[in-house]
Design a protein around this motif. Sequence first.
Motif, short mmCIF file in Angstrom:
data_model
loop_
_atom_site.label_atom_id
_atom_site.label_comp_id
_atom_site.label_asym_id
_atom_site.label_seq_id
_atom_site.Cartn_x
_atom_site.Cartn_y
_atom_site.Cartn_z
N ALA A 263 0.84 -1.11 -0.07
CA ALA A 263 -0.14 -0.03 0.14
C ALA A 263 0.89 1.27 -0.02
CB ALA A 263 -0.80 -0.14 1.27
N GLY A 264 1.87 1.37 0.89
CA GLY A 264 2.82 2.54 0.96
C GLY A 264 3.58 2.69 -0.38
N PHE A 265 3.99 1.90 -0.74
CA PHE A 265 4.89 1.77 -2.12
C PHE A 265 4.10 2.18 -3.29
CE2 PHE A 265 7.29 -0.33 -5.65
CZ PHE A 265 8.66 0.25 -5.45
N LEU A 266 2.70 1.54 -3.34
CA LEU A 266 2.03 2.14 -4.66
C LEU A 266 1.51 3.59 -4.39
CD1 LEU A 266 0.32 1.36 -6.96
CD2 LEU A 266 -1.55 0.57 -5.45
N LEU A 267 1.26 4.11 -3.17
CA LEU A 267 1.09 5.30 -3.21
C LEU A 267 2.21 6.29 -3.39
CD1 LEU A 267 -0.96 5.60 0.07
CD2 LEU A 267 -1.73 6.05 -2.19
N ALA A 268 3.39 5.70 -2.93
CA ALA A 268 4.72 6.47 -3.32
C ALA A 268 4.91 6.54 -4.83
CB ALA A 268 5.85 5.78 -2.90
N ILE A 269 4.56 5.52 -5.56
CA ILE A 269 4.80 5.33 -6.91
C ILE A 269 3.68 6.32 -7.57
CG2 ILE A 269 4.31 3.87 -9.08
CD1 ILE A 269 5.38 1.57 -7.66
N LEU A 270 2.36 6.41 -7.24
CA LEU A 270 1.56 7.34 -7.72
C LEU A 270 1.89 8.67 -7.74
CD1 LEU A 270 -1.82 5.35 -6.63
CD2 LEU A 270 -0.54 5.46 -8.83
N VAL A 271 2.76 8.98 -6.41
CA VAL A 271 3.04 10.56 -6.41
C VAL A 271 4.32 10.71 -7.09
CG1 VAL A 271 3.85 12.22 -4.56
CG2 VAL A 271 1.70 10.57 -3.94
N PHE B 76 2.13 5.23 6.01
CA PHE B 76 2.76 6.58 5.80
C PHE B 76 4.26 6.89 5.94
CE2 PHE B 76 4.30 10.26 8.19
CZ PHE B 76 4.02 11.36 7.25
N LEU B 77 4.93 5.83 6.86
CA LEU B 77 6.31 5.82 7.02
C LEU B 77 6.89 4.98 5.64
CD1 LEU B 77 6.56 4.38 10.63
CD2 LEU B 77 7.13 6.76 9.60
N ILE B 78 6.27 3.94 5.27
CA ILE B 78 6.71 3.50 4.08
C ILE B 78 6.46 4.26 2.61
CG2 ILE B 78 6.35 1.58 2.32
CD1 ILE B 78 4.91 0.06 4.85
N PHE B 79 5.52 5.26 2.73
CA PHE B 79 5.32 6.11 1.63
C PHE B 79 6.45 7.16 1.58
CE2 PHE B 79 4.21 10.57 0.70
CZ PHE B 79 3.76 10.62 -0.63
N LEU B 80 7.00 7.46 2.92
CA LEU B 80 8.11 8.43 3.14
C LEU B 80 9.42 8.02 2.65
CD1 LEU B 80 7.51 10.36 6.27
CD2 LEU B 80 7.10 11.44 4.10
N ALA B 81 9.45 6.56 3.07
CA ALA B 81 10.76 5.99 2.75
C ALA B 81 10.97 5.90 1.27
CB ALA B 81 10.70 4.64 3.33
N SER B 82 9.81 5.50 0.41
CA SER B 82 9.84 5.26 -0.86
C SER B 82 9.73 6.37 -1.75
CB SER B 82 8.72 4.22 -1.30
OG SER B 82 8.71 3.31 -0.43
N ARG C 196 13.58 0.35 -6.98
CA ARG C 196 14.26 -0.66 -6.20
C ARG C 196 14.64 -0.34 -5.01
NH1 ARG C 196 19.64 -3.95 -8.82
NH2 ARG C 196 20.09 -5.28 -7.15
N ILE C 197 15.38 1.10 -5.18
CA ILE C 197 16.07 1.56 -3.81
C ILE C 197 14.96 1.96 -2.89
CG2 ILE C 197 17.26 3.73 -2.74
CD1 ILE C 197 18.67 3.82 -5.50
N GLY C 198 13.67 2.44 -3.17
CA GLY C 198 12.63 2.75 -2.40
C GLY C 198 12.14 1.51 -1.72
N LEU C 199 12.04 0.36 -2.44
CA LEU C 199 11.21 -0.86 -2.06
C LEU C 199 12.20 -1.29 -0.89
CD1 LEU C 199 9.07 -2.79 -2.19
CD2 LEU C 199 10.44 -4.06 -3.92
N GLY C 200 13.62 -1.32 -0.97
CA GLY C 200 14.35 -2.05 -0.07
C GLY C 200 14.15 -1.20 0.99
N VAL C 201 14.34 0.06 1.11
CA VAL C 201 14.05 0.99 2.31
C VAL C 201 12.74 0.76 2.94
CG1 VAL C 201 14.05 3.37 3.15
CG2 VAL C 201 15.64 2.64 1.36
N ALA C 202 11.72 0.71 1.95
CA ALA C 202 10.34 0.56 2.61
C ALA C 202 10.18 -0.73 3.51
CB ALA C 202 9.38 0.39 1.40
#
Length: 252
Positions: free
Chosen positions: A65-73, A123-129, A180-186
């Motif tokens: 969920a957080g990673f998908l939101l990050a991609i959309l933004v 929210f934290l995953i979104f920020l990380a990604s 790839r970087i964002g998903l690892g941090v997430a």
Amino acid sequence: MEKLKKIAAPLALIASLIALWWVVVVQTESVIFPTPLQVVTGTLELAADGILWEHIVASLLRVGAGFLLAILVALPLGLWMGRVEGAYRTLNPLFQIMRPISPIAWIPLAILWFGVGNVSPIFLIFLASVFPMIVQTASGVHTIEKRYLRAAENFGVSRSTLFRQVIIPAVLPEIIVGMRIGLGVAWLVVVAAEMIALRSGLGYLIMDSRNAGNRYDLVIAGMLIIGVIGLVLDGLMRFLESLKSVRWRYGR
């Protein structure tokens, strides 16, 4: 045979580390730290009860969920910053300030704003990604050779066609790198958040195992499962890098 040669060395290293782990625990006669067999037994116990799968699914859903939101933004914003110099000059300093801040530092604020539940880790995953993907996407647009853009303009292509057929294909390798970087941090962040603010997920499993009778076999099992899932997620990103539409940017 070629594939076997590629995996032989990593498998041999892992087997050696497991053997060393086993020898050290036996020789020291540790009553707390588990042997590899105890870890496997504890993992099978959790899997048989279904508890393990519930924790794995909970963590993966939050990351998804957080990673998908990050991609959309991140992707539209990164493309816009890459093409519009004013947007890049205005927003890039802010993102460069925000990007080095550890997502873990946001945990107290996330709990204050969203409470103890699924919204805080998402929210934290979104920020990380989001920041790695924004920066990488904008950087990818800046590296596009100007002759491609001039050629498209000379043919009178529309702005939407320029983005769809020139800019996005050209920047796609950089987007995959940012993902790839964002998903690892997430994946790192969700485990940390679950240790503090949730009652499900692999992070919670580790803390609960530690608090409930010092079940260090389950603690180690949780750590190893986190590592294996992280390897699988990274493998998925590497698979995307191997697609024909992306592979042109890499040497192999």
